[in-house]
Design an enzyme around this catalytic site. Structure first.
Site, mmCIF file in Angstrom:
data_model
loop_
_atom_site.group_PDB
_atom_site.id
_atom_site.type_symbol
_atom_site.label_atom_id
_atom_site.label_comp_id
_atom_site.label_asym_id
_atom_site.label_seq_id
_atom_site.Cartn_x
_atom_site.Cartn_y
_atom_site.Cartn_z
ATOM 1 C CB SER A 152 35.146 22.565 52.485
ATOM 2 O OG SER A 152 34.312 23.120 53.487
ATOM 3 C CE1 TYR A 165 37.456 27.196 51.630
ATOM 4 C CE2 TYR A 165 35.351 26.427 52.486
ATOM 5 C CZ TYR A 165 36.731 26.351 52.452
ATOM 6 O OH TYR A 165 37.383 25.432 53.239
ATOM 7 C CE LYS A 169 38.645 24.172 50.165
ATOM 8 N NZ LYS A 169 40.019 23.622 50.043
#
Length: 304
Positions: A152, A165, A169
């Protein structure tokens, strides 16, 4: 059914909805035998049901393809092994793994709990490792295989309220590169895709101000199904020789991301002191510093 994945067996994690569903359907349409993996939980972790995985498997079969559902979690070694074992039990081999499963526990870093940190790393980073590791021995023995991992821009660039997150990622990118190096001798490839698409994951983005609403409206035009063709390509033999790369897919646009490289250096023959760094090095490098004053998702991502 025939296509780039004819005769191949593919596991797609987190494929009960969103981008994963479109990838699983595209794999089936390309001729692959698909293991549709999804625990059937909400992004926040509530609820576990078999319906999402079963529904997508049924869609693939209704379109003339071959698929089986699987509801094991990616977050432990034992359950991840079960995902790959499903492929082996039903189809006798595994040719590609798409690590797409994900969750969110968004919170500003200074308010984030240990549980919110761990839950996201368990699914994204540990999950990618566990599922990939479970397939690795099979890939090695048959001397072929492909990994496609979802990263991401939150990891590649950073994002507000997503330290967990983002860390996971970007960790996936490093994991993918190491897999590519370690397993290249066995003709195993490993690549990452950063998808720009409206999905269950991005639907949590706030849309309270006019600017946020405009941003969300723009993202909603980026269909999740647009990501699937690139995933199918990277998993197929047509992508032979492509490994350790990071791609982006945004609507009808495919991007290749740069790899981290030094862009400028300053040398001091006598060595550096904190004072000389402040006086000489910092000014020489300063124009390369990029201050993060806003969310990377607020950057103008209009097609070039």
């Amino acid at each position: 059914m025939s296509g780039l994945m004819e005769g191949k067996v593919v596991v797609v994690t987190g494929s009960g909805g969103g981008i994963g569903r479109d990838i699983a359907l595209a794999m089936g349409a390309a001729g692959a035998k698909v293991v549709v993996n999804d625990i059937g939980a909400a992004l926040s972790g509530e609820g576990l049901e078999s319906a999402p995985a079963q529904k997508v498997a049924d869609e693939i079969k209704a379109a003339g393809g071959i698929a089986v559902p699987n509801t094991d979690s990616v977050a432990t070694r034992a359950s991840a092994n079960g995902i790959i074992e499903t492929a082996m039990d039903h189809f006798g081999r595994i040719d590609a793994v798409v690590n797409n499963a994900g969750n969110l526990r968004d919170r500003m870093f200074h308010k984030m709990s240990d549980e919110e940190w761990s839950q996201v790393l368990d699914v994204h980073l540990n999950g990618t490792y566990f599922v990939s590791r479970a397939a690795a021995n099979h890939f090695r023995e048959q001397e072929s295989g492909a990994f496609v991992h979802m990263t991401s821009t939150s990891g590649l660039i950073g994002n507000f309220g997503q330290a967990n997150y983002s860390a996971a990622k970007l960790g996936i990118v490093a994991l993918s590169k190491s897999i590519a190096l370690d397993m290249g001798r066995y003709n195993v490839r490993s690549n990452c895709i950063a998808p720009f698409a409206w999905s269950r994951m991005t639907s949590s983005i706030p849309a309270n101000t006019p600017e946020e609403k405009a941003r969300v409206a723009k993202m909603q035009k980026m269909e999740a199904a647009k990501v699937a063709p690139m995933v199918v390509f990277l998993a197929s033999d047509a992508a032979k020789g492509i490994s350790a790369q990071i791609f982006g897919v945004r609507a009808n646009e495919i991007m290749l991301f740069s790899q981290p490289r030094p862009i400028r250096s300053v040398h001091m023959s006598d060595g550096w002191t904190p004072e000389s760094i402040a006086e000489i090095a910092a000014p020489a490098l300063q124009h390369h510093f990029v201050p993060m004053e806003r969310s990377p998702e607020a950057i103008n991502w209009d097609p070039i």
